[in-house]
Design a protein around this motif. Structure first.
Motif, short mmCIF file in Angstrom:
data_model
loop_
_atom_site.label_atom_id
_atom_site.label_comp_id
_atom_site.label_asym_id
_atom_site.label_seq_id
_atom_site.Cartn_x
_atom_site.Cartn_y
_atom_site.Cartn_z
N ARG A 48 1.73 2.19 -3.37
CA ARG A 48 0.62 2.52 -4.26
C ARG A 48 0.61 4.00 -4.53
N SER A 63 -4.82 14.90 -6.59
CA SER A 63 -3.48 14.44 -6.20
C SER A 63 -2.45 15.06 -7.14
N ALA A 83 -6.16 9.87 -6.90
CA ALA A 83 -7.43 10.54 -6.67
C ALA A 83 -7.40 11.91 -7.35
N TYR A 103 5.36 1.45 -8.47
CA TYR A 103 4.14 2.13 -8.96
C TYR A 103 3.55 1.43 -10.17
N ASN A 105 0.82 -1.21 0.00
CA ASN A 105 0.00 0.00 0.00
C ASN A 105 0.85 1.26 0.00
N ASP A 164 -1.14 7.46 -5.42
CA ASP A 164 -2.44 8.05 -5.15
C ASP A 164 -2.96 8.66 -6.46
#
Ligand SMILES: [Zn+2]
Length: 209
Positions: free
Chosen positions: A58, A65, A62, A208, A55, A60
């Motif tokens: 990961r 971002s 959104a 990523y 995580n 972001d």
């Protein structure tokens, strides 16, 4: 917890957490369910640590971002994949995939141009530039002179991208990592040690997408 069980003719139990976050348990035929459960319970904290690690890696994606691509900062918004001023548009649906495809496109044009300029300035000959999804390395050079880059190179600062391009172009002259090779590199990038250090600090980018 969702566990994918794969039985085969093996002798040991192995546990992995794959890229999509699935816990995969490989087991020999004939090992009882209760034994598998005991094994999983015994590795609970290991699994949790792996999932947490994943995580952290990961990206972001959104809306709102921020993403720095080839040294330029963009704010993510919903729309057809593309860039306008300082806004990076990506569709809501299948966003990770759309981002990959978009990064491949911009990495191709950016790195092809970088390589072309360097080759012209320093007299290298090469065949072409390819973009891959490689995670293990930033760049590559084939014996035939095809220069390859991971699309994740887009997350690196421009001077580092340039240094990687120099490294790969130098392989068209010296096809190994010998002293002769590094002296070619250092003619153009005198401080490659700093490049290496910076690359280490960007290693997480390889996780990523
Ligand atoms: Zn190399």
């Amino acid at each position: 917890m969702n566990v994918v069980l794969i039985r085969s003719r093996r002798k040991t139990l192995t546990l992995t957490v794959n890229r999509s976050g699935e816990v995969v348990l490989r087991a020999p035929y004939g090992v009882k369910k209760s034994e598998l459960e005991r094994f999983l319970n015994g590795h609970q904290s290991w699994i949790e640590a792996r999932l947490a690690e994943r995580n952290r890696n990961r990206i972001d994606l959104a809306d709102g971002s921020e993403h720095v691509l080839f040294g330029r900062r963009y704010v993510l918004a919903n729309g057809r994949a593309g860039i306008a001023d300082d806004i990076l548009y990506l569709p809501q649906e299948d966003r990770e995939n759309a981002f990959c495809e978009f990064l491949k496109k911009i990495a191709k044009s950016y790195m092809a141009e970088t390589v072309r300029e360097l080759a012209e300035k320093y007299g290298f000959t090469y065949r072409n530039v390819r973009i891959s999804s490689a995670r293990g390395r930033w760049g590559s050079c084939s014996a035939k002179g095809t220069i390859g880059f991971s699309f994740r190179i887009a997350f690196l600062p421009p001077d580092i991208c340039r240094a990687i391009a120099v490294h790969e172009l130098c392989h068209t002259r010296v096809f190994n990592h010998s002293k002769a090779f590094w002296s070619e590199v250092e003619k153009i990038v005198p401080d490659y040690a700093t490049v290496r250090k910076t690359l280490k600090s960007y290693q997480y980018v390889m996780g990523y997408l």
